[in-house]
Design a protein around this motif. Structure first.
Motif, PDB file in Angstrom:
ATOM      1  N   LYS A 197      -3.339  -9.213  -3.296  1.00  0.00           N
ATOM      2  CA  LYS A 197      -3.434  -7.986  -4.109  1.00  0.00           C
ATOM      3  C   LYS A 197      -2.047  -7.616  -4.641  1.00  0.00           C
ATOM      4  O   LYS A 197      -1.883  -7.269  -5.816  1.00  0.00           O
ATOM      5  CB  LYS A 197      -4.009  -6.847  -3.268  1.00  0.00           C
ATOM      6  CG  LYS A 197      -4.266  -5.595  -4.096  1.00  0.00           C
ATOM      7  CD  LYS A 197      -4.859  -4.467  -3.287  1.00  0.00           C
ATOM      8  CE  LYS A 197      -5.038  -3.246  -4.173  1.00  0.00           C
ATOM      9  NZ  LYS A 197      -5.450  -2.059  -3.432  1.00  0.00           N
ATOM     10  N   GLY A 198      -1.056  -7.692  -3.755  1.00  0.00           N
ATOM     11  CA  GLY A 198       0.315  -7.409  -4.167  1.00  0.00           C
ATOM     12  C   GLY A 198       0.807  -8.400  -5.206  1.00  0.00           C
ATOM     13  O   GLY A 198       1.461  -8.033  -6.189  1.00  0.00           O
ATOM     14  N   THR A 230       5.671  -9.037  -2.136  1.00  0.00           N
ATOM     15  CA  THR A 230       4.215  -9.164  -2.313  1.00  0.00           C
ATOM     16  C   THR A 230       3.615  -9.732  -1.023  1.00  0.00           C
ATOM     17  O   THR A 230       3.555 -10.949  -0.848  1.00  0.00           O
ATOM     18  CB  THR A 230       3.879 -10.108  -3.492  1.00  0.00           C
ATOM     19  OG1 THR A 230       4.554 -11.364  -3.284  1.00  0.00           O
ATOM     20  CG2 THR A 230       4.335  -9.527  -4.810  1.00  0.00           C
ATOM     21  N   GLU A 263      -0.989 -10.125  -7.355  1.00  0.00           N
ATOM     22  CA  GLU A 263      -1.650  -9.870  -8.645  1.00  0.00           C
ATOM     23  C   GLU A 263      -1.011  -8.686  -9.363  1.00  0.00           C
ATOM     24  O   GLU A 263      -0.836  -8.695 -10.586  1.00  0.00           O
ATOM     25  CB  GLU A 263      -3.145  -9.648  -8.438  1.00  0.00           C
ATOM     26  CG  GLU A 263      -3.894 -10.959  -8.169  1.00  0.00           C
ATOM     27  CD  GLU A 263      -5.183 -10.771  -7.371  1.00  0.00           C
ATOM     28  OE1 GLU A 263      -5.600  -9.605  -7.172  1.00  0.00           O
ATOM     29  OE2 GLU A 263      -5.757 -11.794  -6.951  1.00  0.00           O
ATOM     30  N   GLY A 264      -0.623  -7.649  -8.586  1.00  0.00           N
ATOM     31  CA  GLY A 264       0.075  -6.503  -9.172  1.00  0.00           C
ATOM     32  C   GLY A 264       1.423  -6.899  -9.748  1.00  0.00           C
ATOM     33  O   GLY A 264       1.811  -6.454 -10.836  1.00  0.00           O
ATOM     34  N   ASN A 300       0.590  -9.874   0.115  1.00  0.00           N
ATOM     35  CA  ASN A 300      -0.763 -10.452   0.073  1.00  0.00           C
ATOM     36  C   ASN A 300      -1.157 -10.693  -1.387  1.00  0.00           C
ATOM     37  O   ASN A 300      -0.382 -10.414  -2.304  1.00  0.00           O
ATOM     38  CB  ASN A 300      -1.761  -9.501   0.751  1.00  0.00           C
ATOM     39  CG  ASN A 300      -1.625  -8.068   0.231  1.00  0.00           C
ATOM     40  OD1 ASN A 300      -1.378  -7.842  -0.951  1.00  0.00           O
ATOM     41  ND2 ASN A 300      -1.757  -7.094   1.113  1.00  0.00           N
ATOM     42  N   SER A 342       0.832  -1.200   0.000  1.00  0.00           N
ATOM     43  CA  SER A 342       0.000   0.000   0.000  1.00  0.00           C
ATOM     44  C   SER A 342       0.872   1.258   0.000  1.00  0.00           C
ATOM     45  O   SER A 342       1.733   1.425   0.870  1.00  0.00           O
ATOM     46  CB  SER A 342      -0.889   0.008   1.249  1.00  0.00           C
ATOM     47  OG  SER A 342      -1.454   1.297   1.422  1.00  0.00           O
TER      48      SER A 342
END
Length: 298
Positions: A83-84, A79, A86-87, A81, A50
């Motif tokens: 979300k990280g 990364t 996937e980014g 989590n 974040s």
């Protein structure tokens, strides 16, 4: 033929993440490319976290898109989590990293969850990475000391390191986050953890707060460790530990190893030039004794 020691260059991520003034994308891209040109085979590219918590890493996707990737070089990104993850996958990251702690207090303050919860959070990331053929590196912080709990016993590190390894991390980097460990403590740590995780899957990550990092690296080498994290010009620090200096400087590590007969594959002169360049870019003196000595002599 001399033995090889691998270096994971963490300057562009771990080194820059605590910088107060924003480092622009072209500078980050150039730093990574210079380090690769100097012979580094593993260079941290950024962190998919974040931006509210780690503003310096906000543009990691752009950095990863813009770097000229060299075959045979790994560009790990953090990364924490899904979300990280996937980014990271969106920009074709080849290696990702998850970051646990050996101290409950540090885990709560750093990632707002318990050690057990953090490991649960990593499981889907590691499972997804396995399915995608992406390698996962595991970090364990505060392995020799914690800013909140003081000394950390080797026995406390074992279950976290073993869990990450058993989940599928190819390598576990043991981090002395606040740089308080000594060579004898390092030896005890490696001996204890290698009872649960093969020493060939362990790496050392030492901060130089008390000037012990190089000595700790040599202690770990004596115990069979052959991979070490370091940061160009000693960039970085721990925002949770007052006065904590950065990671051990890559130039100092390369100098010590190469002069002692080990092969790192790194061009020290090119690394020193990179150290001087990034230090000037950040408006500071290089944090490497080798760079300062060579620069003064030139």
């Amino acid at each position: 033929m001399s033995q090889h020691i691998s270096i994971v260059e963490v300057g562009p991520r771990d080194g820059l993440q605590n910088e107060k003034s924003t480092v622009d994308i072209p500078t980050k891209v150039e730093l990574i490319e210079r380090l690769v040109s100097a012979g580094m085979k593993s260079v941290e590219g950024g962190a998919f976290v974040s931006p509210k918590w780690v503003p310096q890493m906000a543009a990691s996707d752009e950095v990863m898109t813009k770097i000229n990737r060299v075959e045979g070089v790994s560009y790990p990104v953090l990364t924490p989590n899904m979300k990280g993850y996937e980014g990271a996958r969106a920009v074709k990251a080849d290696t990702v990293a998850v970051f646990g702690a050996a101290s409950e207090s540090f885990s709560q303050k750093n990632i707002n969850c318990s050690i057990e919860e953090s490991l649960e959070r990593f499981k889907p990331v590691i499972d997804a990475a396995k399915a995608d053929g992406v390698r996962v590196r595991g970090y364990v912080s505060c392995v020799l000391g914690c800013p909140y709990e003081g000394k950390v016993s080797p026995a406390a590190v074992v279950p976290i390191a073993k869990t990450l390894f058993d989940m599928g991390c190819y390598e576990i980097s043991l981090g002395d986050t606040i740089g308080v460990g000594t060579p004898e403590e390092t030896r005890a740590l490696i001996r204890t953890v290698s009872g649960a995780v093969p020493v060939s899957a362990l790496a050392g990550h030492f901060h130089d707060t008390y000037g012990q990092a190089l000595a700790n690296i040599w202690a770990a080498i004596d115990e069979g460790v052959r991979v070490f994290d370091s940061s160009v010009s000693g960039l970085g620090g721990c925002p949770y530990a007052k006065g904590a200096s950065g990671n051990v400087a890559s130039e100092d590590v390369v100098y010590s190893l190469e002069r002692s007969g080990y092969d790192t594959g790194v061009d020290l002169d090119a690394l020193i030039e990179t150290s001087i360049w990034i230090s000037e870019s950040l408006g500071r003196k290089p944090g490497s004794k080798v760079t300062l000595a060579r620069h003064a002599a030139s």
